[in-house]
Scaffold this motif. Sequence first.
Motif, PDB file in Angstrom:
ATOM      1  N   ASN A 298     -70.522  40.885  -9.130  1.00 20.06           N
ATOM      2  CA  ASN A 298     -71.343  41.919  -9.499  1.00 20.06           C
ATOM      3  C   ASN A 298     -72.247  41.556 -10.472  1.00 20.06           C
ATOM      4  O   ASN A 298     -73.563  41.907 -10.471  1.00 20.06           O
ATOM      5  N   GLU A 299     -71.910  40.838 -11.524  1.00 22.74           N
ATOM      6  CA  GLU A 299     -72.813  40.363 -12.583  1.00 22.74           C
ATOM      7  C   GLU A 299     -73.778  39.555 -12.097  1.00 22.74           C
ATOM      8  O   GLU A 299     -74.919  39.613 -12.568  1.00 22.74           O
ATOM      9  N   GLN A 300     -73.344  38.325 -11.175  1.00 18.95           N
ATOM     10  CA  GLN A 300     -74.466  37.558 -10.739  1.00 18.95           C
ATOM     11  C   GLN A 300     -75.304  38.545  -9.964  1.00 18.95           C
ATOM     12  O   GLN A 300     -76.584  37.856  -9.743  1.00 18.95           O
ATOM     13  N   LYS A 301     -75.079  39.309  -8.947  1.00 16.35           N
ATOM     14  CA  LYS A 301     -76.029  40.144  -8.235  1.00 16.35           C
ATOM     15  C   LYS A 301     -76.908  40.858  -9.133  1.00 16.35           C
ATOM     16  O   LYS A 301     -78.169  40.985  -8.707  1.00 16.35           O
ATOM     17  N   GLU A 302     -76.656  41.528  -9.973  1.00 15.86           N
ATOM     18  CA  GLU A 302     -77.465  42.035 -10.970  1.00 15.86           C
ATOM     19  C   GLU A 302     -78.435  41.153 -11.531  1.00 15.86           C
ATOM     20  O   GLU A 302     -79.611  41.294 -11.711  1.00 15.86           O
ATOM     21  N   LEU A 303     -77.905  39.782 -11.978  1.00 13.81           N
ATOM     22  CA  LEU A 303     -78.707  38.888 -12.729  1.00 13.81           C
ATOM     23  C   LEU A 303     -79.807  38.509 -11.660  1.00 13.81           C
ATOM     24  O   LEU A 303     -80.933  38.174 -11.891  1.00 13.81           O
ATOM     25  N   LYS A 305     -81.043  40.183  -9.045  1.00  9.89           N
ATOM     26  CA  LYS A 305     -82.065  41.159  -9.156  1.00  9.89           C
ATOM     27  C   LYS A 305     -83.279  41.060 -10.251  1.00  9.89           C
ATOM     28  O   LYS A 305     -84.656  41.028 -10.036  1.00  9.89           O
ATOM     29  N   ASN A 306     -82.518  40.931 -11.592  1.00 10.97           N
ATOM     30  CA  ASN A 306     -83.623  40.687 -12.700  1.00 10.97           C
ATOM     31  C   ASN A 306     -84.373  39.403 -12.401  1.00 10.97           C
ATOM     32  O   ASN A 306     -85.650  39.365 -12.927  1.00 10.97           O
ATOM     33  N   THR A 352     -78.114  30.880  -8.818  1.00  9.88           N
ATOM     34  CA  THR A 352     -77.252  32.187  -8.938  1.00  9.88           C
ATOM     35  C   THR A 352     -76.792  32.639  -7.645  1.00  9.88           C
ATOM     36  O   THR A 352     -75.725  33.169  -7.414  1.00  9.88           O
TER      37      THR A 352
END
Length: 381
Positions: A298-303, A305-306, A352
Amino acid sequence: YQASAKKEGASLSPSLDGSGNAKEKWSYEDDSSSTANSFSLGLAASYEVDLWGRLRFAEEAALLDVKASEADLQTAAITVAAEIADVWYQIAETKQQIILSEKQRDLNTRILEIISTQFKSGNAGFADVLQQKELVESSNGDLISQKVALKILEQQLAVLLGVLPTTKGIPTPEELADVPALPEIGIPADLLNNRPDIRSSFYNLLAADQEVAEAIANRFPKLSISADLSTEGITASDLFSDWFASIAANLVGPIIDGGYLKAEVERTEAVASQEFHEYGQVVLDALKEVESAILYENEQKELLKNLHVRLELAALTIERVGDQYRQGVVDYQRVLTALLSHQDLQQTILKTERKVLSYRIQLYRALGGNIELPETIEQSN
């Protein structure tokens, strides 16, 4: 382990031994010689009465060891499968990085041609040309490293598949796969059933408990029953004329052993206690692995998007700074910085995306399950 279990189970059954003997005796006395023959056949049976369950406990411990070894084999299979999948997508990422680096090199080369033309017309400085040349060579250097990394990954995949690193024709991916939705995790009890390493630790704990019971039973007397049946004769035809039979019971128990049997009980109890704590730690580690894999994905998915937002902004920056450079408002260093940022973001996005896949593989590995293994591998265990 299966052979050991069969060996322990055989102790619960009676044993029967057969024997045969043929003997010829020569004697010499007063210048004359004589011979005498004798023949014998016999059967001997023995059986230990499992009064205290010692033999049964030993057999049960061995059977549990078999189950633990089967679970260990499943753990190894899942581990290898996860490593193959991870290397597979590392290859896909590296191929995409090579394609991206080639595009970036071509773009940097075209920009170099434009700057060189401007330099000849006096609209750009020589330092601008040198900086752009350095960027082109940096792209060439990245390509060299990426192509070497690709060959190493392909060799690593071959080894994991059990073939020579120089084997040709091994299929490899071209693109990264889309990550599906998160699977149903279920409740912790499901994890206990699905993880083969947890099952192995549990079977080891049960086996250690059976070994404690065996060690305790070994301190009590053992009752053995034996029976013998034999026949003898001076010729082979006389063998079955006369029969001799006997049956006996034997009770043996320890009196003084220097504390050996008591120490063995204490040792097995300590092993059982260790297996109990190891089982608890394995369960905790399994739960942590599942939660960590979900968290990291989940952290990598948010990253990701960023990074896409930053990539769009970097593209707009290049466009704006490029216009200002052509108007002579800013120097080429601003253009170069914006260009490097945009290209670094492109490479980071690929890395990523592959990391998201890697954490999903870790999640599937942490959730466990069973893999259908070839029959030859199962038999070799």
